[in-house]
Design a protein around this motif. Structure first.
Motif, PDB file in Angstrom:
ATOM      1  N   TYR A  11      48.695  44.235  35.444  1.00 57.85           N
ATOM      2  CA  TYR A  11      47.446  44.942  35.164  1.00 57.85           C
ATOM      3  C   TYR A  11      46.240  44.016  35.222  1.00 57.85           C
ATOM      4  CZ  TYR A  11      50.649  48.479  33.371  1.00 57.85           C
ATOM      5  OH  TYR A  11      51.655  49.387  33.242  1.00 57.85           O
ATOM      6  N   SER A  12      46.437  42.770  35.681  1.00 50.63           N
ATOM      7  CA  SER A  12      45.334  41.825  35.720  1.00 50.63           C
ATOM      8  C   SER A  12      45.622  40.748  36.745  1.00 50.63           C
ATOM      9  CB  SER A  12      45.101  41.201  34.342  1.00 50.63           C
ATOM     10  OG  SER A  12      46.226  40.424  33.959  1.00 50.63           O
ATOM     11  N   PHE A  13      44.578  40.014  37.130  1.00 47.14           N
ATOM     12  CA  PHE A  13      44.734  38.879  38.044  1.00 47.14           C
ATOM     13  C   PHE A  13      43.448  38.061  38.027  1.00 47.14           C
ATOM     14  CE2 PHE A  13      43.053  42.437  40.514  1.00 47.14           C
ATOM     15  CZ  PHE A  13      41.924  41.871  41.090  1.00 47.14           C
ATOM     16  N   LYS A  14      43.525  36.855  38.571  1.00 43.10           N
ATOM     17  CA  LYS A  14      42.341  36.041  38.830  1.00 43.10           C
ATOM     18  C   LYS A  14      42.173  35.887  40.332  1.00 43.10           C
ATOM     19  CE  LYS A  14      42.154  33.525  34.454  1.00 43.10           C
ATOM     20  NZ  LYS A  14      42.182  32.216  33.756  1.00 43.10           N
ATOM     21  N   ASN A  15      40.941  36.059  40.806  1.00 42.61           N
ATOM     22  CA  ASN A  15      40.693  35.940  42.240  1.00 42.61           C
ATOM     23  C   ASN A  15      40.471  34.482  42.627  1.00 42.61           C
ATOM     24  OD1 ASN A  15      38.108  35.349  41.390  1.00 42.61           O
ATOM     25  ND2 ASN A  15      37.120  37.087  42.386  1.00 42.61           N
ATOM     26  N   GLU A  16      40.081  34.261  43.869  1.00 38.33           N
ATOM     27  CA  GLU A  16      39.917  32.898  44.370  1.00 38.33           C
ATOM     28  C   GLU A  16      38.852  32.124  43.601  1.00 38.33           C
ATOM     29  OE1 GLU A  16      41.210  35.568  47.816  1.00 38.33           O
ATOM     30  OE2 GLU A  16      39.802  35.679  46.140  1.00 38.33           O
ATOM     31  N   ALA A  17      37.873  32.820  43.060  1.00 41.04           N
ATOM     32  CA  ALA A  17      36.791  32.166  42.310  1.00 41.04           C
ATOM     33  C   ALA A  17      37.144  31.944  40.847  1.00 41.04           C
ATOM     34  CB  ALA A  17      35.507  32.991  42.409  1.00 41.04           C
ATOM     35  N   GLY A  18      38.299  32.452  40.426  1.00 44.51           N
ATOM     36  CA  GLY A  18      38.702  32.306  39.032  1.00 44.51           C
ATOM     37  C   GLY A  18      38.216  33.420  38.128  1.00 44.51           C
ATOM     38  N   ASP A  19      37.569  34.460  38.690  1.00 40.01           N
ATOM     39  CA  ASP A  19      37.163  35.615  37.888  1.00 40.01           C
ATOM     40  C   ASP A  19      38.390  36.449  37.529  1.00 40.01           C
ATOM     41  OD1 ASP A  19      34.529  34.813  38.185  1.00 40.01           O
ATOM     42  OD2 ASP A  19      34.174  36.103  39.912  1.00 40.01           O
ATOM     43  N   TYR A  20      38.397  36.965  36.298  1.00 41.12           N
ATOM     44  CA  TYR A  20      39.543  37.694  35.762  1.00 41.12           C
ATOM     45  C   TYR A  20      39.265  39.197  35.830  1.00 41.12           C
ATOM     46  CZ  TYR A  20      43.106  39.008  32.235  1.00 41.12           C
ATOM     47  OH  TYR A  20      44.166  39.556  31.561  1.00 41.12           O
TER      48      TYR A  20
ATOM     49  N   LYS B  33      35.944  39.845  33.857  1.00 43.81           N
ATOM     50  CA  LYS B  33      35.483  38.755  32.991  1.00 43.81           C
ATOM     51  C   LYS B  33      35.301  37.545  33.905  1.00 43.81           C
ATOM     52  CE  LYS B  33      38.458  37.043  30.032  1.00 43.81           C
ATOM     53  NZ  LYS B  33      38.679  35.614  30.400  1.00 43.81           N
ATOM     54  N   LYS B  34      34.082  37.102  34.078  1.00 44.58           N
ATOM     55  CA  LYS B  34      33.811  36.045  35.046  1.00 44.58           C
ATOM     56  C   LYS B  34      34.325  34.688  34.555  1.00 44.58           C
ATOM     57  CE  LYS B  34      30.504  36.471  37.900  1.00 44.58           C
ATOM     58  NZ  LYS B  34      29.199  36.450  38.626  1.00 44.58           N
ATOM     59  N   LYS B  35      34.616  33.834  35.487  1.00 39.72           N
ATOM     60  CA  LYS B  35      35.175  32.512  35.182  1.00 39.72           C
ATOM     61  C   LYS B  35      34.283  31.770  34.191  1.00 39.72           C
ATOM     62  CE  LYS B  35      36.478  28.098  37.315  1.00 39.72           C
ATOM     63  NZ  LYS B  35      37.761  28.006  36.606  1.00 39.72           N
ATOM     64  N   GLY B  36      34.924  31.206  33.157  1.00 40.80           N
ATOM     65  CA  GLY B  36      34.196  30.451  32.152  1.00 40.80           C
ATOM     66  C   GLY B  36      33.596  31.287  31.054  1.00 40.80           C
ATOM     67  N   GLN B  37      33.712  32.634  31.169  1.00 43.05           N
ATOM     68  CA  GLN B  37      33.129  33.529  30.176  1.00 43.05           C
ATOM     69  C   GLN B  37      34.221  34.157  29.312  1.00 43.05           C
ATOM     70  OE1 GLN B  37      29.705  33.968  29.862  1.00 43.05           O
ATOM     71  NE2 GLN B  37      29.639  32.320  31.398  1.00 43.05           N
ATOM     72  N   GLN B  38      33.878  34.440  28.069  1.00 43.33           N
ATOM     73  CA  GLN B  38      34.781  35.182  27.187  1.00 43.33           C
ATOM     74  C   GLN B  38      34.356  36.632  27.026  1.00 43.33           C
ATOM     75  OE1 GLN B  38      37.613  34.142  26.273  1.00 43.33           O
ATOM     76  NE2 GLN B  38      37.387  31.997  26.794  1.00 43.33           N
ATOM     77  N   LEU B  39      33.103  36.938  27.352  1.00 42.27           N
ATOM     78  CA  LEU B  39      32.612  38.314  27.265  1.00 42.27           C
ATOM     79  C   LEU B  39      32.859  39.039  28.580  1.00 42.27           C
ATOM     80  CD1 LEU B  39      29.211  37.845  25.388  1.00 42.27           C
ATOM     81  CD2 LEU B  39      31.435  38.521  24.448  1.00 42.27           C
TER      82      LEU B  39
END
Length: 399
Positions: free
Chosen positions: A233-242, A265-271
């Motif tokens: 139900y989830s993955f991270k793309n090439e840029a690291g966005d979740y 949820k963008k890379k480096g973010q918790q929100l």
């Protein structure tokens, strides 16, 4: 930590094999099957997913049919995290047998979600006990090389209500030594029925201290993730966005008034990004279950068709499930013209970024892997599975 020596002996005996071809193979893929004759489920190993007569090998599993798709493949080993026995097991394929290497007894059951911290450390989350008006989630970090629990703790999560008191921990992620949990609350409305509240919560926890530092509320959809030990139900793309999916429909969250949706949820973010949402239900008029990344900003979803099933009693048995390609940038959703599929909680999608391979059980009682060319949009047939197959429930790439 007690090793399960008796279990090791029993599983070694149970995991006897039946070879379909005498040729020794070097498998690239493994498919987990349920069989029609109610005999043990089995693992089918294949050199290729193409319809080219490649060699296959089939290994029967144990006699219990319940939750027998909980297999995690990583770097040459199979792992099983059982919600029924609270046992974490490690297996290795040796010749034509799947051999138990080691097992660990855990304190908890009801495991719902996992993630890999790195190649050697698995993080697993489960629900625990209630404390007043609050619920607890328990986190384990297991080193799979040493087969040891290296970290575990309980996290108390607020916002439980008297009406919705049961906790669902649907997603877990770790980044910059912060643990991120997506969860919701549900209630039982009958022996086989339930409903979920209209709010999702995203919790940020300092992983070194397990201190809860922030909770973000989500009201655009509910029931994040699902039993991802079985289905993605989830993955991270090439840029690291979740990217992740919520599943409020009849098969999971059972709050069908809210939409199935994809969030980010963008890379480096918790929100979670409040400006990003792909409303799947609004686009296709149905709910969906399962989210698989296939590269280049595209993902596959598996959707129901509410006009074809009566209720949850025949939901899994009706040939109704479609597969669609989602453009994560534009939000467009395109149907792939595969035969209709049946069955729930399937981990049956894989891509090499040129083709998408999807294992389907169709209405002609044919059990086959189908191919979709991401460039030309053409479909073609892949490997056909044995006629004794009832459901194809998992498909994993071994290399």
């Amino acid at each position: 930590m007690k090793r399960l020596l008796l279990l090791s002996f029993l599983v070694t005996v149970i995991f006897s094999c039946r070879q379909i071809s005498p040729k020794k193979i070097d498998p690239n893929f493994v498919l987990c099957l349920f069989n029609k004759d109610e005999n043990p489920s089995s693992l089918l190993f294949a050199e290729s997913l193409d319809d080219n007569g490649s060699t296959t090998l089939q290994i029967p599993l144990s006699t219990s049919r319940i939750q027998e798709r909980e297999y995690i493949y990583k770097n040459g080993f199979f792992y099983r995290l059982s919600s029924q026995t609270s046992v974490f097991s490690k297996y290795q394929l040796q010749g034509a047998s799947l051999i138990l290497i080691d097992s660990i007894s855990l304190k908890n059951r009801d495991f719902e979600t996992i993630t890999w911290k790195d190649d050697s450390n698995l993080i697993a989350a489960c629900r625990e006990n209630s404390v007043g008006e609050k619920k607890q989630a328990r986190i384990y970090q297991i080193n799979v090389e040493a087969m040891q629990i290296v970290k575990e703790n309980t996290i108390i999560l607020p916002f439980a209500t008297k009406e919705y008191a049961a906790l669902h921990v649907g997603l877990v992620d770790i980044e910059n030594d912060d643990l991120w949990l997506a969860y919701s609350y549900f209630k039982s409305t009958g022996k086989y029925s339930y409903t979920t509240s209209d709010t999702t919560y995203y919790a940020t926890i300092k992983y070194d201290s397990f201190k809860l530092t922030d909770i973000q509320k989500e009201t655009r959809s509910t029931y994040p993730g699902g039993f991802n030990i079985i289905q993605s139900y989830s993955f991270k793309n090439e840029a690291g966005d979740y990217y992740f999916m919520t599943n409020p429909g009849i098969a999971l969250g059972n709050n069908p008034n809210l939409p199935t949706a994809i969030f980010r949820k963008k890379k480096g973010q918790q929100l979670v990004d409040q400006d990003y949402m792909i409303n799947i239900s609004k686009s296709i008029g149905n709910h969906a279950y399962g989210l698989w990344y296939v590269g280049n900003g595209k993902a596959i979803i598996r959707n129901e068709q509410k006009k074809l099933y009566t209720d949850f009693s025949n939901f899994h048995a009706v040939y109704q499930f479609e597969y669609r390609l989602v453009d994560l940038k534009s939000g467009t959703i395109e149907k792939i013209p595969f035969p209709l599929d049946k069955g729930t909680q399937k981990e049956n999608v894989w891509s090499d970024k040129t083709y998408v391979y999807i294992a389907i059980d169709d209405s002609n009682d044919e059990h086959r892997v189908w191919k979709y060319n991401l460039q030309t949009k053409e479909i073609s047939k892949g490997i056909k599975l044995p006629s004794t197959t009832n459901f194809i429930v998992r498909m994993d790439y071994l290399k």
